[in-house]
Write an enzyme that holds these catalytic residues in place. Sequence first.
Site, PDB file in Angstrom:
ATOM      1  N   GLU A   1       0.882  -1.173   0.000  1.00 56.29           N
ATOM      2  CA  GLU A   1       0.000   0.000   0.000  1.00 56.29           C
ATOM      3  C   GLU A   1       0.911   1.213   0.000  1.00 56.29           C
ATOM      4  O   GLU A   1       1.743   1.374   0.898  1.00 56.29           O
ATOM      5  CB  GLU A   1      -0.936   0.002   1.209  1.00 56.29           C
ATOM      6  CG  GLU A   1      -2.021  -1.057   1.131  1.00 56.29           C
ATOM      7  CD  GLU A   1      -2.898  -0.956  -0.088  1.00 56.29           C
ATOM      8  OE1 GLU A   1      -3.067   0.162  -0.625  1.00 56.29           O
ATOM      9  OE2 GLU A   1      -3.424  -1.990  -0.533  1.00 56.29           O
TER      10      GLU A   1
ATOM     11  N   CYS B   1      -1.965   8.777   3.639  1.00 54.52           N
ATOM     12  CA  CYS B   1      -1.963   8.373   2.236  1.00 54.52           C
ATOM     13  C   CYS B   1      -3.289   8.685   1.567  1.00 54.52           C
ATOM     14  O   CYS B   1      -3.355   8.838   0.345  1.00 54.52           O
ATOM     15  CB  CYS B   1      -1.621   6.892   2.102  1.00 54.52           C
ATOM     16  SG  CYS B   1      -2.733   5.791   2.997  1.00 54.52           S
TER      17      CYS B   1
END
Length: 482
Positions: free
Chosen positions: A252, A286
Amino acid sequence: MKSIHTYLNFIDGEWKESKNGETSTSYNPSNISEAIGSYQMSTKEDLDQAACAAKKATKSWRKLPGNVRGDYLLKVASILEERLDDIASTMTKEMGKTFFEAKGETARGVAILRYYAGEGLRSIGDVIPSTDNEALMYTTRVPLGVVGVITPWNFPVAIPLWKIAPALIYGNTVVIKPASETAVTCAKIIQCFCDADVPNGVINMVTGSGSLIGTEMLNHPDINGITFTGSNKVGKEIARKAVENGKKYQLEMGGKNPVIVASDADLNLAVEATISGGLRSAGQKCTATSRVIVHTDVYDEFKEKLINKVSEIKVGDGLESSTWMGPLVSKSQLDTVLSYIDIGKNEGATLLYGGQRIEDKNGYFIEPTVFDNVKPDMTIAKEEIFGPVLALMRVDSLEEGLELANDTEYGLSASIFTKNIGNILLFIDEMEAGLVRVNAESAGVELQAPFGGMKQSSSHSREQGRAAIEFYTSIKTIFVKS
Protein backbone atom coordinates in the site's frame (compact mmCIF):
# COMPACT_ATOMS: atom_id res chain seq x y z
CA MET A 1 19.34 15.55 32.24
CA LYS A 2 16.24 13.39 32.47
CA SER A 3 16.97 9.72 31.73
CA ILE A 4 14.93 8.02 29.04
CA HIS A 5 13.77 4.45 28.71
CA THR A 6 15.51 2.16 26.24
CA TYR A 7 13.11 -0.13 24.39
CA LEU A 8 14.36 -3.53 23.29
CA ASN A 9 13.57 -5.89 20.45
CA PHE A 10 10.95 -8.55 21.16
CA ILE A 11 12.13 -11.96 19.97
CA ASP A 12 10.80 -15.41 20.92
CA GLY A 13 8.86 -14.04 23.87
CA GLU A 14 11.75 -12.02 25.35
CA TRP A 15 12.86 -8.38 25.24
CA LYS A 16 16.42 -8.37 23.93
CA GLU A 17 19.16 -5.88 23.13
CA SER A 18 20.45 -5.83 19.58
CA LYS A 19 23.58 -7.84 18.91
CA ASN A 20 25.69 -4.73 18.40
CA GLY A 21 24.28 -2.85 21.40
CA GLU A 22 23.57 0.26 19.31
CA THR A 23 20.51 2.40 19.89
CA SER A 24 18.91 5.52 18.47
CA THR A 25 16.62 8.06 20.12
CA SER A 26 13.11 9.17 19.24
CA TYR A 27 12.33 12.87 19.77
CA ASN A 28 9.11 14.82 20.10
CA PRO A 29 8.42 16.77 16.87
CA SER A 30 6.49 19.35 18.94
CA ASN A 31 9.52 19.90 21.17
CA ILE A 32 12.65 18.65 19.46
CA SER A 33 14.71 18.79 22.63
CA GLU A 34 12.44 16.24 24.35
CA ALA A 35 13.53 12.61 23.99
CA ILE A 36 10.70 10.06 24.07
CA GLY A 37 12.80 6.92 24.29
CA SER A 38 15.59 4.93 22.70
CA TYR A 39 15.20 1.90 20.46
CA GLN A 40 17.51 -0.78 19.06
CA MET A 41 19.48 -0.30 15.85
CA SER A 42 19.32 -3.97 14.99
CA THR A 43 21.57 -6.18 12.91
CA LYS A 44 21.12 -8.96 10.39
CA GLU A 45 21.68 -11.40 13.26
CA ASP A 46 18.77 -9.90 15.23
CA LEU A 47 16.45 -10.29 12.26
CA ASP A 48 17.66 -13.84 11.71
CA GLN A 49 16.93 -14.71 15.33
CA ALA A 50 13.42 -13.26 15.05
CA ALA A 51 12.66 -15.03 11.77
CA CYS A 52 13.88 -18.34 13.13
CA ALA A 53 11.75 -17.94 16.26
CA ALA A 54 8.72 -17.15 14.12
CA LYS A 55 9.30 -20.18 11.93
CA LYS A 56 9.68 -22.43 14.96
CA ALA A 57 6.32 -21.22 16.29
CA THR A 58 4.36 -21.70 13.07
CA LYS A 59 3.47 -25.37 13.47
CA SER A 60 1.93 -25.13 16.94
CA TRP A 61 0.25 -21.77 16.26
CA ARG A 62 -1.46 -22.83 13.05
CA LYS A 63 -2.73 -26.01 14.71
CA LEU A 64 -4.64 -24.06 17.35
CA PRO A 65 -8.37 -23.79 16.63
CA GLY A 66 -9.30 -20.44 15.12
CA ASN A 67 -11.41 -19.47 18.10
CA VAL A 68 -8.43 -20.03 20.42
CA ARG A 69 -6.27 -17.72 18.30
CA GLY A 70 -9.19 -15.31 18.44
CA ASP A 71 -9.24 -15.47 22.23
CA TYR A 72 -5.63 -14.26 22.28
CA LEU A 73 -6.58 -11.29 20.09
CA LEU A 74 -9.48 -10.46 22.38
CA LYS A 75 -7.13 -10.46 25.36
CA VAL A 76 -4.70 -8.15 23.54
CA ALA A 77 -7.63 -5.86 22.69
CA SER A 78 -8.66 -5.60 26.34
CA ILE A 79 -5.10 -4.77 27.44
CA LEU A 80 -4.76 -2.18 24.68
CA GLU A 81 -8.06 -0.63 25.72
CA GLU A 82 -6.86 -0.37 29.32
CA ARG A 83 -3.71 1.44 28.13
CA LEU A 84 -5.44 3.56 25.50
CA ASP A 85 -4.59 6.97 26.95
CA ASP A 86 -0.94 6.08 27.59
CA ILE A 87 -0.38 4.66 24.11
CA ALA A 88 -2.25 7.55 22.47
CA SER A 89 -0.17 10.03 24.44
CA THR A 90 3.03 8.28 23.33
CA MET A 91 1.85 8.42 19.72
CA THR A 92 1.21 12.16 19.99
CA LYS A 93 4.61 12.78 21.57
CA GLU A 94 6.42 10.61 19.05
CA MET A 95 4.85 11.60 15.70
CA GLY A 96 2.83 14.73 16.46
CA LYS A 97 -0.82 14.08 15.65
CA THR A 98 -3.30 15.51 18.14
CA PHE A 99 -4.26 13.52 21.22
CA PHE A 100 -7.86 13.48 19.95
CA GLU A 101 -6.75 11.80 16.73
CA ALA A 102 -4.34 9.47 18.55
CA LYS A 103 -7.08 8.28 20.92
CA GLY A 104 -9.36 7.62 17.98
CA GLU A 105 -6.66 5.64 16.21
CA THR A 106 -5.86 3.57 19.29
CA ALA A 107 -9.56 2.83 19.83
CA ARG A 108 -9.67 1.73 16.22
CA GLY A 109 -6.80 -0.65 16.98
CA VAL A 110 -8.92 -2.21 19.72
CA ALA A 111 -11.79 -2.63 17.27
CA ILE A 112 -9.50 -4.18 14.63
CA LEU A 113 -8.33 -6.83 17.10
CA ARG A 114 -11.90 -7.65 18.09
CA TYR A 115 -13.05 -7.81 14.49
CA TYR A 116 -10.35 -10.27 13.49
CA ALA A 117 -10.89 -12.34 16.63
CA GLY A 118 -14.27 -13.18 15.12
CA GLU A 119 -12.62 -14.36 11.90
CA GLY A 120 -11.43 -17.44 13.78
CA LEU A 121 -14.91 -18.98 13.46
CA ARG A 122 -15.77 -17.91 9.93
CA SER A 123 -15.75 -20.03 6.78
CA ILE A 124 -12.39 -20.65 5.09
CA GLY A 125 -13.51 -22.79 2.15
CA ASP A 126 -16.21 -24.11 -0.16
CA VAL A 127 -17.56 -27.45 -1.27
CA ILE A 128 -17.31 -27.75 -5.05
CA PRO A 129 -19.31 -30.28 -7.11
CA SER A 130 -17.10 -32.96 -8.63
CA THR A 131 -17.67 -34.67 -11.96
CA ASP A 132 -17.07 -37.91 -10.06
CA ASN A 133 -20.18 -38.75 -8.04
CA GLU A 134 -18.13 -40.89 -5.67
CA ALA A 135 -15.79 -38.07 -4.73
CA LEU A 136 -15.86 -35.07 -2.41
CA MET A 137 -14.10 -31.92 -3.56
CA TYR A 138 -13.67 -28.84 -1.43
CA THR A 139 -11.28 -25.98 -0.66
CA THR A 140 -9.69 -24.74 2.50
CA ARG A 141 -7.17 -22.02 3.25
CA VAL A 142 -3.72 -22.44 4.74
CA PRO A 143 -1.46 -19.75 6.24
CA LEU A 144 1.59 -18.45 4.42
CA GLY A 145 3.86 -19.19 7.38
CA VAL A 146 6.04 -16.30 8.59
CA VAL A 147 4.91 -12.82 7.53
CA GLY A 148 7.27 -9.84 7.53
CA VAL A 149 5.41 -6.64 8.42
CA ILE A 150 6.93 -3.26 7.50
CA THR A 151 4.90 -0.28 8.75
CA PRO A 152 5.04 3.53 8.43
CA TRP A 153 5.01 6.22 11.10
CA ASN A 154 1.79 8.04 10.23
CA PHE A 155 -0.61 5.46 11.74
CA PRO A 156 1.64 3.71 14.26
CA VAL A 157 -1.18 1.76 15.96
CA ALA A 158 -3.82 1.14 13.30
CA ILE A 159 -1.58 0.02 10.43
CA PRO A 160 0.53 -2.46 12.43
CA LEU A 161 -2.63 -3.95 13.92
CA TRP A 162 -4.55 -4.21 10.67
CA LYS A 163 -1.60 -6.24 9.37
CA ILE A 164 -0.76 -8.24 12.51
CA ALA A 165 -4.30 -9.20 13.52
CA PRO A 166 -5.31 -10.94 10.25
CA ALA A 167 -1.88 -12.52 9.95
CA LEU A 168 -2.28 -14.13 13.35
CA ILE A 169 -5.92 -15.15 13.13
CA TYR A 170 -5.31 -16.99 9.86
CA GLY A 171 -2.48 -18.97 11.47
CA ASN A 172 0.68 -17.08 10.52
CA THR A 173 3.46 -15.84 12.76
CA VAL A 174 4.89 -12.33 12.47
CA VAL A 175 8.12 -10.35 12.43
CA ILE A 176 7.40 -6.60 12.43
CA LYS A 177 9.81 -3.80 11.55
CA PRO A 178 8.11 -0.52 12.53
CA ALA A 179 9.15 2.91 11.27
CA SER A 180 11.96 4.27 13.44
CA GLU A 181 10.03 7.51 14.01
CA THR A 182 7.41 5.54 15.97
CA ALA A 183 9.40 2.60 17.32
CA VAL A 184 8.48 3.45 20.92
CA THR A 185 4.75 3.41 20.15
CA CYS A 186 5.13 0.03 18.44
CA ALA A 187 7.04 -1.38 21.43
CA LYS A 188 4.08 -0.47 23.65
CA ILE A 189 1.74 -2.27 21.25
CA ILE A 190 3.92 -5.38 21.30
CA GLN A 191 3.96 -5.25 25.10
CA CYS A 192 0.18 -5.80 24.97
CA PHE A 193 0.77 -9.05 23.05
CA CYS A 194 3.45 -10.05 25.54
CA ASP A 195 1.16 -9.40 28.50
CA ALA A 196 -1.63 -11.35 26.80
CA ASP A 197 0.67 -14.41 26.92
CA VAL A 198 0.68 -14.90 23.17
CA PRO A 199 2.95 -17.96 22.69
CA ASN A 200 6.67 -17.36 22.25
CA GLY A 201 7.77 -16.69 18.69
CA VAL A 202 4.29 -15.94 17.36
CA ILE A 203 4.97 -12.21 17.25
CA ASN A 204 8.41 -10.60 17.11
CA MET A 205 9.58 -7.01 16.71
CA VAL A 206 12.94 -5.85 15.37
CA THR A 207 13.65 -2.11 15.15
CA GLY A 208 16.28 -0.19 13.24
CA SER A 209 17.26 0.75 9.72
CA GLY A 210 14.65 0.05 7.08
CA SER A 211 17.27 -0.44 4.40
CA LEU A 212 19.00 -3.10 6.52
CA ILE A 213 16.14 -4.91 8.28
CA GLY A 214 13.74 -4.62 5.35
CA THR A 215 16.31 -5.99 2.93
CA GLU A 216 17.11 -8.88 5.25
CA MET A 217 13.39 -9.68 5.54
CA LEU A 218 13.20 -9.96 1.77
CA ASN A 219 16.27 -12.17 1.63
CA HIS A 220 15.50 -14.39 4.61
CA PRO A 221 14.49 -17.96 3.65
CA ASP A 222 12.20 -18.35 6.67
CA ILE A 223 9.98 -15.36 5.79
CA ASN A 224 7.25 -16.33 3.33
CA GLY A 225 5.47 -13.03 2.70
CA ILE A 226 5.94 -9.28 3.09
CA THR A 227 3.23 -6.70 3.76
CA PHE A 228 4.37 -3.11 3.40
CA THR A 229 2.86 0.37 3.70
CA GLY A 230 5.04 3.30 2.65
CA SER A 231 6.51 5.13 -0.31
CA ASN A 232 6.25 4.06 -3.93
CA LYS A 233 10.02 4.03 -4.35
CA VAL A 234 10.56 1.56 -1.51
CA GLY A 235 7.45 -0.43 -2.42
CA LYS A 236 8.62 -1.06 -5.97
CA GLU A 237 11.99 -2.26 -4.72
CA ILE A 238 10.24 -4.61 -2.28
CA ALA A 239 8.11 -5.99 -5.12
CA ARG A 240 11.17 -6.61 -7.28
CA LYS A 241 13.10 -8.42 -4.55
CA ALA A 242 10.04 -10.37 -3.39
CA VAL A 243 9.53 -11.74 -6.89
CA GLU A 244 13.22 -12.64 -7.17
CA ASN A 245 13.03 -14.50 -3.86
CA GLY A 246 9.66 -16.15 -4.45
CA LYS A 247 7.85 -14.35 -1.64
CA LYS A 248 4.24 -13.22 -1.66
CA TYR A 249 3.96 -9.46 -1.23
CA GLN A 250 1.36 -6.82 -0.51
CA LEU A 251 1.97 -3.09 -0.99
CA GLU A 252 0.00 0.00 0.00
CA MET A 253 1.70 3.15 -1.21
CA GLY A 254 1.03 6.73 -2.21
CA GLY A 255 -1.93 8.84 -3.22
CA LYS A 256 -2.72 12.17 -4.83
CA ASN A 257 -6.31 12.20 -3.75
CA PRO A 258 -8.88 14.56 -5.28
CA VAL A 259 -12.11 16.02 -4.00
CA ILE A 260 -14.56 17.25 -6.61
CA VAL A 261 -16.93 20.04 -5.60
CA ALA A 262 -19.86 20.16 -8.03
CA SER A 263 -21.92 23.26 -8.74
CA ASP A 264 -24.80 21.98 -6.57
CA ALA A 265 -22.64 20.95 -3.61
CA ASP A 266 -23.34 21.87 0.00
CA LEU A 267 -20.35 24.20 0.23
CA ASN A 268 -20.18 24.32 4.01
CA LEU A 269 -20.03 20.53 4.14
CA ALA A 270 -17.50 20.43 1.31
CA VAL A 271 -15.25 22.97 3.02
CA GLU A 272 -15.32 21.15 6.36
CA ALA A 273 -14.55 17.81 4.72
CA THR A 274 -11.78 19.24 2.55
CA ILE A 275 -10.08 20.74 5.58
CA SER A 276 -10.50 17.60 7.68
CA GLY A 277 -9.44 15.30 4.85
CA GLY A 278 -6.49 17.42 3.79
CA LEU A 279 -5.12 18.97 6.96
CA ARG A 280 -5.79 16.59 9.85
CA SER A 281 -2.56 14.88 10.96
CA ALA A 282 -0.84 17.76 9.11
CA GLY A 283 -1.78 16.09 5.83
CA GLN A 284 0.38 13.05 6.62
CA LYS A 285 -2.08 10.43 5.40
CA CYS A 286 -1.96 8.37 2.24
CA THR A 287 -5.69 9.12 1.79
CA ALA A 288 -5.37 12.85 2.54
CA THR A 289 -7.12 15.29 0.21
CA SER A 290 -4.52 17.00 -1.94
CA ARG A 291 -6.22 18.32 -5.08
CA VAL A 292 -9.43 20.32 -4.68
CA ILE A 293 -11.28 20.41 -8.01
CA VAL A 294 -14.10 22.97 -7.91
CA HIS A 295 -16.76 23.89 -10.47
CA THR A 296 -16.32 27.45 -11.71
CA ASP A 297 -19.87 28.44 -10.69
CA VAL A 298 -19.04 28.00 -6.99
CA TYR A 299 -15.25 28.34 -7.09
CA ASP A 300 -14.94 31.83 -5.63
CA GLU A 301 -17.49 31.23 -2.89
CA PHE A 302 -15.89 27.90 -1.97
CA LYS A 303 -12.43 29.49 -1.90
CA GLU A 304 -13.57 32.29 0.41
CA LYS A 305 -15.24 29.87 2.81
CA LEU A 306 -12.18 27.62 2.75
CA ILE A 307 -9.70 30.38 3.55
CA ASN A 308 -11.91 31.68 6.35
CA LYS A 309 -11.97 28.25 7.97
CA VAL A 310 -8.29 27.47 7.40
CA SER A 311 -7.34 30.78 9.03
CA GLU A 312 -9.04 29.60 12.23
CA ILE A 313 -6.86 26.48 12.57
CA LYS A 314 -4.76 26.38 15.74
CA VAL A 315 -1.36 24.80 15.14
CA GLY A 316 0.56 23.54 18.16
CA ASP A 317 1.50 20.67 20.46
CA GLY A 318 -0.93 17.82 19.94
CA LEU A 319 -1.28 17.29 23.69
CA GLU A 320 -2.82 20.75 24.12
CA SER A 321 -6.59 20.55 23.94
CA SER A 322 -6.88 23.71 21.84
CA THR A 323 -4.60 22.37 19.09
CA TRP A 324 -6.29 21.37 15.82
CA MET A 325 -3.14 20.53 13.81
CA GLY A 326 0.15 19.27 15.17
CA PRO A 327 3.64 19.33 13.66
CA LEU A 328 5.17 17.37 10.85
CA VAL A 329 6.90 14.23 12.03
CA SER A 330 10.53 15.20 11.38
CA LYS A 331 12.97 17.79 10.06
CA SER A 332 13.23 15.76 6.85
CA GLN A 333 9.46 15.85 6.36
CA LEU A 334 9.36 19.57 7.10
CA ASP A 335 12.09 20.26 4.54
CA THR A 336 10.27 18.17 1.95
CA VAL A 337 6.98 20.02 2.39
CA LEU A 338 8.67 23.44 2.34
CA SER A 339 10.48 22.47 -0.87
CA TYR A 340 7.18 21.59 -2.54
CA ILE A 341 5.74 24.93 -1.46
CA ASP A 342 8.69 26.71 -3.07
CA ILE A 343 8.22 24.66 -6.24
CA GLY A 344 4.53 25.59 -6.32
CA LYS A 345 5.34 29.28 -6.12
CA ASN A 346 8.14 29.03 -8.68
CA GLU A 347 5.90 27.20 -11.16
CA GLY A 348 3.29 29.95 -11.02
CA ALA A 349 0.67 28.79 -8.54
CA THR A 350 -0.75 31.52 -6.29
CA LEU A 351 -0.11 31.07 -2.57
CA LEU A 352 -3.41 32.05 -0.95
CA TYR A 353 -2.62 31.14 2.63
CA GLY A 354 0.21 29.84 4.82
CA GLY A 355 3.30 28.25 3.36
CA GLN A 356 5.72 29.19 6.13
CA ARG A 357 7.43 27.35 8.93
CA ILE A 358 6.21 28.56 12.32
CA GLU A 359 9.47 29.77 13.78
CA ASP A 360 8.36 30.69 17.30
CA LYS A 361 7.85 27.06 18.31
CA ASN A 362 10.54 24.51 19.11
CA GLY A 363 9.21 21.93 16.69
CA TYR A 364 8.51 21.04 13.08
CA PHE A 365 5.46 23.24 12.72
CA ILE A 366 4.18 24.63 9.46
CA GLU A 367 1.19 26.74 8.54
CA PRO A 368 -1.70 25.03 6.74
CA THR A 369 -1.21 25.98 3.12
CA VAL A 370 -3.59 26.70 0.23
CA PHE A 371 -2.61 27.31 -3.41
CA ASP A 372 -4.82 28.83 -6.11
CA ASN A 373 -4.45 28.77 -9.90
CA VAL A 374 -2.90 25.30 -9.86
CA LYS A 375 -2.48 23.79 -13.32
CA PRO A 376 -2.58 20.04 -14.06
CA ASP A 377 1.06 19.91 -15.15
CA MET A 378 2.44 21.58 -12.00
CA THR A 379 4.50 19.48 -9.62
CA ILE A 380 2.17 20.17 -6.68
CA ALA A 381 -0.70 18.81 -8.78
CA LYS A 382 1.12 15.57 -9.59
CA GLU A 383 3.44 14.50 -6.77
CA GLU A 384 2.48 13.37 -3.30
CA ILE A 385 3.52 16.06 -0.79
CA PHE A 386 2.44 14.34 2.44
CA GLY A 387 1.87 17.63 4.20
CA PRO A 388 -0.88 20.18 4.89
CA VAL A 389 -1.01 21.59 1.36
CA LEU A 390 -4.22 22.01 -0.68
CA ALA A 391 -4.13 22.76 -4.42
CA LEU A 392 -7.26 24.47 -5.80
CA MET A 393 -8.15 23.73 -9.42
CA ARG A 394 -11.04 25.25 -11.41
CA VAL A 395 -13.18 23.27 -13.92
CA ASP A 396 -16.20 24.07 -16.08
CA SER A 397 -17.98 20.71 -15.82
CA LEU A 398 -18.11 17.48 -13.86
CA GLU A 399 -16.72 15.62 -16.88
CA GLU A 400 -13.70 17.94 -16.91
CA GLY A 401 -13.36 17.46 -13.16
CA LEU A 402 -13.31 13.68 -13.50
CA GLU A 403 -10.74 13.83 -16.27
CA LEU A 404 -8.55 16.01 -14.07
CA ALA A 405 -9.11 13.81 -11.02
CA ASN A 406 -7.99 10.74 -12.97
CA ASP A 407 -4.95 12.51 -14.44
CA THR A 408 -2.49 10.99 -11.96
CA GLU A 409 -0.37 7.88 -11.55
CA TYR A 410 -2.13 7.23 -8.25
CA GLY A 411 -5.57 5.82 -7.52
CA LEU A 412 -6.05 5.47 -3.80
CA SER A 413 -9.06 7.53 -2.70
CA ALA A 414 -11.36 10.26 -4.00
CA SER A 415 -14.52 12.07 -2.97
CA ILE A 416 -17.25 14.22 -4.50
CA PHE A 417 -19.71 16.72 -3.10
CA THR A 418 -22.99 16.93 -4.98
CA LYS A 419 -26.74 16.49 -4.48
CA ASN A 420 -27.35 15.16 -7.98
CA ILE A 421 -27.79 11.38 -8.30
CA GLY A 422 -26.56 11.50 -11.88
CA ASN A 423 -23.33 13.17 -10.76
CA ILE A 424 -22.94 10.58 -8.02
CA LEU A 425 -23.38 7.61 -10.36
CA LEU A 426 -21.03 9.09 -12.95
CA PHE A 427 -18.37 9.69 -10.29
CA ILE A 428 -18.70 6.15 -8.90
CA ASP A 429 -18.42 4.67 -12.38
CA GLU A 430 -15.63 6.82 -13.79
CA MET A 431 -13.36 7.53 -10.81
CA GLU A 432 -10.17 5.45 -10.97
CA ALA A 433 -9.62 4.90 -7.25
CA GLY A 434 -9.88 2.00 -4.84
CA LEU A 435 -11.94 4.04 -2.37
CA VAL A 436 -14.60 6.50 -3.55
CA ARG A 437 -16.71 8.51 -1.11
CA VAL A 438 -19.75 10.67 -1.73
CA ASN A 439 -20.39 13.78 0.37
CA ALA A 440 -17.62 12.70 2.75
CA GLU A 441 -13.89 13.40 3.05
CA SER A 442 -11.38 11.33 1.13
CA ALA A 443 -9.55 10.18 4.25
CA GLY A 444 -12.16 7.88 5.76
CA VAL A 445 -11.42 4.13 5.95
CA GLU A 446 -13.55 1.61 7.85
CA LEU A 447 -11.90 -1.47 9.28
CA GLN A 448 -14.54 -3.94 8.08
CA ALA A 449 -14.27 -2.85 4.44
CA PRO A 450 -11.55 -3.70 1.89
CA PHE A 451 -8.92 -0.98 1.51
CA GLY A 452 -6.41 -0.51 -1.27
CA GLY A 453 -5.63 1.47 -4.37
CA MET A 454 -5.50 1.28 -8.12
CA LYS A 455 -2.69 2.25 -10.51
CA GLN A 456 0.55 3.00 -8.61
CA SER A 457 -1.12 3.21 -5.19
CA SER A 458 -0.91 -0.49 -4.38
CA SER A 459 0.01 -3.97 -5.57
CA HIS A 460 -3.66 -4.31 -6.56
CA SER A 461 -4.33 -6.21 -3.37
CA ARG A 462 -6.65 -5.23 -0.53
CA GLU A 463 -6.22 -4.94 3.21
CA GLN A 464 -8.73 -4.96 6.08
CA GLY A 465 -12.14 -6.54 6.30
CA ARG A 466 -12.75 -10.02 5.00
CA ALA A 467 -10.51 -9.23 2.01
CA ALA A 468 -7.40 -9.62 4.21
CA ILE A 469 -7.70 -13.40 3.96
CA GLU A 470 -6.57 -13.23 0.33
CA PHE A 471 -3.04 -12.18 1.20
CA TYR A 472 -2.46 -14.04 4.46
CA THR A 473 -3.59 -17.45 3.17
CA SER A 474 -3.36 -19.67 0.13
CA ILE A 475 -6.18 -21.82 -1.24
CA LYS A 476 -5.77 -25.59 -1.05
CA THR A 477 -8.09 -27.75 -3.16
CA ILE A 478 -8.90 -31.22 -1.76
CA PHE A 479 -10.24 -34.18 -3.74
CA VAL A 480 -11.36 -37.21 -1.71
CA LYS A 481 -12.30 -40.44 -3.50
CA SER A 482 -14.44 -42.93 -1.66
